[in-house]
Scaffold this motif. Structure first.
Motif, PDB file in Angstrom:
ATOM      1  N   ALA A 234       1.034  -1.349  -0.041  1.00  0.00           N
ATOM      2  CA  ALA A 234       0.143  -0.154  -0.036  1.00  0.00           C
ATOM      3  C   ALA A 234       1.073   1.340   0.006  1.00  0.00           C
ATOM      4  CB  ALA A 234      -0.737  -0.203   1.166  1.00  0.00           C
ATOM      5  N   SER A 235       1.828   1.194   0.713  1.00  0.00           N
ATOM      6  CA  SER A 235       2.621   2.426   0.795  1.00  0.00           C
ATOM      7  C   SER A 235       3.452   2.623  -0.774  1.00  0.00           C
ATOM      8  CB  SER A 235       4.141   2.104   1.993  1.00  0.00           C
ATOM      9  OG  SER A 235       3.333   2.334   2.869  1.00  0.00           O
ATOM     10  N   ARG A 236       3.862   1.729  -1.338  1.00  0.00           N
ATOM     11  CA  ARG A 236       4.488   1.705  -2.584  1.00  0.00           C
ATOM     12  C   ARG A 236       3.673   2.158  -3.550  1.00  0.00           C
ATOM     13  NH1 ARG A 236       6.963  -2.728  -0.891  1.00  0.00           N
ATOM     14  NH2 ARG A 236       5.409  -4.195  -1.804  1.00  0.00           N
ATOM     15  N   ALA A 237       2.308   1.741  -3.521  1.00  0.00           N
ATOM     16  CA  ALA A 237       1.316   2.358  -4.413  1.00  0.00           C
ATOM     17  C   ALA A 237       1.123   3.730  -4.190  1.00  0.00           C
ATOM     18  CB  ALA A 237       0.039   1.378  -4.307  1.00  0.00           C
ATOM     19  N   LEU A 238       0.737   4.354  -2.923  1.00  0.00           N
ATOM     20  CA  LEU A 238       0.564   5.665  -2.570  1.00  0.00           C
ATOM     21  C   LEU A 238       1.692   6.147  -3.084  1.00  0.00           C
ATOM     22  CD1 LEU A 238      -1.325   4.960   0.883  1.00  0.00           C
ATOM     23  CD2 LEU A 238      -2.300   5.289  -1.467  1.00  0.00           C
ATOM     24  N   ARG A 239       3.025   5.926  -2.855  1.00  0.00           N
ATOM     25  CA  ARG A 239       3.936   6.949  -3.176  1.00  0.00           C
ATOM     26  C   ARG A 239       4.226   6.900  -4.594  1.00  0.00           C
ATOM     27  NH1 ARG A 239       7.269   3.812   1.129  1.00  0.00           N
ATOM     28  NH2 ARG A 239       6.903   5.071   2.781  1.00  0.00           N
ATOM     29  N   GLN A 240       3.985   5.809  -5.405  1.00  0.00           N
ATOM     30  CA  GLN A 240       4.122   6.023  -6.735  1.00  0.00           C
ATOM     31  C   GLN A 240       3.183   6.627  -7.497  1.00  0.00           C
ATOM     32  OE1 GLN A 240       4.458   1.829  -8.061  1.00  0.00           O
ATOM     33  NE2 GLN A 240       6.705   1.546  -7.089  1.00  0.00           N
ATOM     34  N   SER A 241       1.784   6.605  -7.128  1.00  0.00           N
ATOM     35  CA  SER A 241       0.832   7.281  -7.781  1.00  0.00           C
ATOM     36  C   SER A 241       0.587   8.828  -7.478  1.00  0.00           C
ATOM     37  CB  SER A 241      -0.604   6.240  -7.569  1.00  0.00           C
ATOM     38  OG  SER A 241      -0.811   6.565  -6.284  1.00  0.00           O
ATOM     39  N   HIS A 242       0.625   8.894  -6.265  1.00  0.00           N
ATOM     40  CA  HIS A 242       0.362  10.408  -5.673  1.00  0.00           C
ATOM     41  C   HIS A 242       1.606  11.215  -5.050  1.00  0.00           C
ATOM     42  CE1 HIS A 242      -3.512   8.964  -6.464  1.00  0.00           C
ATOM     43  NE2 HIS A 242      -4.381   9.655  -5.648  1.00  0.00           N
ATOM     44  N   GLY A 243       2.661  10.350  -4.992  1.00  0.00           N
ATOM     45  CA  GLY A 243       3.668  11.370  -4.825  1.00  0.00           C
ATOM     46  C   GLY A 243       3.898  11.491  -3.252  1.00  0.00           C
ATOM     47  N   ILE A 244       3.138  10.609  -2.421  1.00  0.00           N
ATOM     48  CA  ILE A 244       3.015  10.963  -0.928  1.00  0.00           C
ATOM     49  C   ILE A 244       4.513  10.466  -0.342  1.00  0.00           C
ATOM     50  CG2 ILE A 244       2.155  10.174   1.371  1.00  0.00           C
ATOM     51  CD1 ILE A 244      -0.383   9.710  -0.366  1.00  0.00           C
ATOM     52  N   ARG A 245       5.259  11.512   0.325  1.00  0.00           N
ATOM     53  CA  ARG A 245       6.441  11.298   1.071  1.00  0.00           C
ATOM     54  C   ARG A 245       6.287  11.039   2.369  1.00  0.00           C
ATOM     55  NH1 ARG A 245      10.090  16.127  -1.440  1.00  0.00           N
ATOM     56  NH2 ARG A 245      11.346  15.185   0.410  1.00  0.00           N
ATOM     57  N   GLY A 246       7.703  10.293   2.869  1.00  0.00           N
ATOM     58  CA  GLY A 246       7.718   9.972   4.102  1.00  0.00           C
ATOM     59  C   GLY A 246       6.985   8.862   4.661  1.00  0.00           C
ATOM     60  N   ASN A 247       6.855   8.327   6.027  1.00  0.00           N
ATOM     61  CA  ASN A 247       5.927   7.295   6.459  1.00  0.00           C
ATOM     62  C   ASN A 247       4.302   7.548   6.310  1.00  0.00           C
ATOM     63  OD1 ASN A 247       8.351   6.153   6.879  1.00  0.00           O
ATOM     64  ND2 ASN A 247       8.520   6.558   9.040  1.00  0.00           N
ATOM     65  N   ILE A 248       3.847   6.577   5.899  1.00  0.00           N
ATOM     66  CA  ILE A 248       2.440   6.777   5.512  1.00  0.00           C
ATOM     67  C   ILE A 248       1.626   6.081   6.981  1.00  0.00           C
ATOM     68  CG2 ILE A 248       0.436   5.974   4.347  1.00  0.00           C
ATOM     69  CD1 ILE A 248       2.326   5.929   2.027  1.00  0.00           C
ATOM     70  N   TRP A 249       2.140   4.894   7.254  1.00  0.00           N
ATOM     71  CA  TRP A 249       1.688   3.959   8.517  1.00  0.00           C
ATOM     72  C   TRP A 249       2.185   4.412   9.701  1.00  0.00           C
ATOM     73  CZ3 TRP A 249      -2.859   2.999   6.494  1.00  0.00           C
ATOM     74  CH2 TRP A 249      -2.866   2.563   4.933  1.00  0.00           C
ATOM     75  N   SER A 250       1.476   4.334  10.847  1.00  0.00           N
ATOM     76  CA  SER A 250       1.995   4.072  12.116  1.00  0.00           C
ATOM     77  C   SER A 250       2.855   2.861  12.039  1.00  0.00           C
ATOM     78  CB  SER A 250       0.942   4.418  13.208  1.00  0.00           C
ATOM     79  OG  SER A 250       1.411   4.204  14.433  1.00  0.00           O
ATOM     80  N   ASN A 251       3.830   2.809  13.226  1.00  0.00           N
ATOM     81  CA  ASN A 251       4.615   1.716  13.293  1.00  0.00           C
ATOM     82  C   ASN A 251       3.582   0.427  14.017  1.00  0.00           C
ATOM     83  OD1 ASN A 251       6.778   2.152  11.768  1.00  0.00           O
ATOM     84  ND2 ASN A 251       7.829   2.974  13.678  1.00  0.00           N
ATOM     85  N   PRO A 252       2.995   0.895  14.931  1.00  0.00           N
ATOM     86  CA  PRO A 252       1.922  -0.407  15.605  1.00  0.00           C
ATOM     87  C   PRO A 252       1.047  -0.622  14.591  1.00  0.00           C
ATOM     88  CG  PRO A 252       2.123   1.544  16.996  1.00  0.00           C
ATOM     89  CD  PRO A 252       3.180   1.786  15.750  1.00  0.00           C
ATOM     90  N   TYR A 253       0.399  -2.083  14.596  1.00  0.00           N
ATOM     91  CA  TYR A 253      -0.532  -2.334  14.046  1.00  0.00           C
ATOM     92  C   TYR A 253      -1.476  -3.190  15.019  1.00  0.00           C
ATOM     93  CZ  TYR A 253       1.916  -6.470  12.996  1.00  0.00           C
ATOM     94  OH  TYR A 253       2.505  -7.713  12.970  1.00  0.00           O
ATOM     95  N   TYR A 254      -2.830  -3.263  14.831  1.00  0.00           N
ATOM     96  CA  TYR A 254      -3.460  -3.994  15.486  1.00  0.00           C
ATOM     97  C   TYR A 254      -3.795  -5.485  14.560  1.00  0.00           C
ATOM     98  CZ  TYR A 254      -7.689  -6.139  17.923  1.00  0.00           C
ATOM     99  OH  TYR A 254      -8.579  -6.864  18.432  1.00  0.00           O
ATOM    100  N   ALA A 255      -3.819  -6.815  15.502  1.00  0.00           N
ATOM    101  CA  ALA A 255      -3.803  -7.997  14.769  1.00  0.00           C
ATOM    102  C   ALA A 255      -4.774  -8.811  15.866  1.00  0.00           C
ATOM    103  CB  ALA A 255      -2.753  -8.590  14.270  1.00  0.00           C
ATOM    104  N   THR A 256      -5.753  -9.488  15.160  1.00  0.00           N
ATOM    105  CA  THR A 256      -6.142 -10.458  16.105  1.00  0.00           C
ATOM    106  C   THR A 256      -6.770 -11.670  15.238  1.00  0.00           C
ATOM    107  OG1 THR A 256      -7.990 -10.961  18.013  1.00  0.00           O
ATOM    108  CG2 THR A 256      -8.479  -9.384  16.127  1.00  0.00           C
ATOM    109  N   SER A 257      -6.746 -12.757  15.704  1.00  0.00           N
ATOM    110  CA  SER A 257      -7.415 -13.876  15.231  1.00  0.00           C
ATOM    111  C   SER A 257      -8.652 -14.173  15.333  1.00  0.00           C
ATOM    112  CB  SER A 257      -6.567 -15.354  15.432  1.00  0.00           C
ATOM    113  OG  SER A 257      -6.898 -15.407  16.744  1.00  0.00           O
ATOM    114  N   ILE A 258      -9.335 -14.577  14.127  1.00  0.00           N
ATOM    115  CA  ILE A 258     -10.828 -14.618  14.164  1.00  0.00           C
ATOM    116  C   ILE A 258     -11.234 -16.177  13.427  1.00  0.00           C
ATOM    117  CG2 ILE A 258     -11.402 -12.353  14.207  1.00  0.00           C
ATOM    118  CD1 ILE A 258     -12.073 -12.448  11.253  1.00  0.00           C
ATOM    119  N   ASN A 259     -12.312 -16.598  13.887  1.00  0.00           N
ATOM    120  CA  ASN A 259     -12.877 -17.742  13.451  1.00  0.00           C
ATOM    121  C   ASN A 259     -13.923 -17.475  12.266  1.00  0.00           C
ATOM    122  OD1 ASN A 259     -15.431 -17.340  14.514  1.00  0.00           O
ATOM    123  ND2 ASN A 259     -14.845 -18.714  16.415  1.00  0.00           N
TER     124      ASN A 259
END
Length: 155
Positions: A110-135
């Protein structure tokens, strides 16, 4: 040690119960691996410092990039919900892929796509992320939760 005549005699009196491995049709062909797992995870990625930079076009671009990255890992994005500062997805993935690697690859694509198409610079995402398993039965409840998050808050 057996002589060739003795071996022929023994083989004639003891027929094999099935064809030899190399005589079976397709024995040397490689079979596709069978997946015995049905692993799902809910991932949430926030933009850096929760800046509301994800417009509808950028969310669509992010979704396309994440779908492509998921396919490369033999994973499938089942649900995608985006807000101006948050992306939430439900992903089905194979057991050989770790959740950390899955999150890394999806955010990176997602970062590569946003940088290449819209020229967004710098970090796009926050380092932490949320993950949980689901059934398999939880995605319906998760959909209600995501829809609730999308509703505006009355102050």
């Amino acid at each position: 040690m057996w002589t060739p005549e003795q071996l022929d005699t023994w083989r004639a009196t003891h027929p094999s119960k099935g064809p030899a491995r190399n005589e079976r049709p397709g024995a040397l062909e490689r079979r596709a691996p069978v997946e015995w797992h049905n692993l799902r995870t809910h991932l949430a990625f926030a933009t850096r410092q929760r800046h509301p930079i994800l417009t509808a076009d950028l969310q669509s671009l992010t979704e396309d990039a994440m779908h492509t990255a998921a396919q490369e890992l033999d994973a499938e994005i089942e649900q995608f919900a985006g807000q101006a500062d948050l992306i939430q997805i439900t992903v089905r993935y194979p057991a050989r892929v770790s959740v950390a690697n899955l999150a890394k690859r999806l955010r990176g694509a997602a970062s590569r796509a946003l940088r290449q198409s819209h020229g967004i610079r710098g970090n796009i995402w926050s380092n932490p992320y949320y993950a949980t398993s689901i059934n398999a039965h939880q995605p319906a409840g998760l959909s209600r939760y995501v829809q609730h998050l999308e509703q505006p808050v009355n102050n």
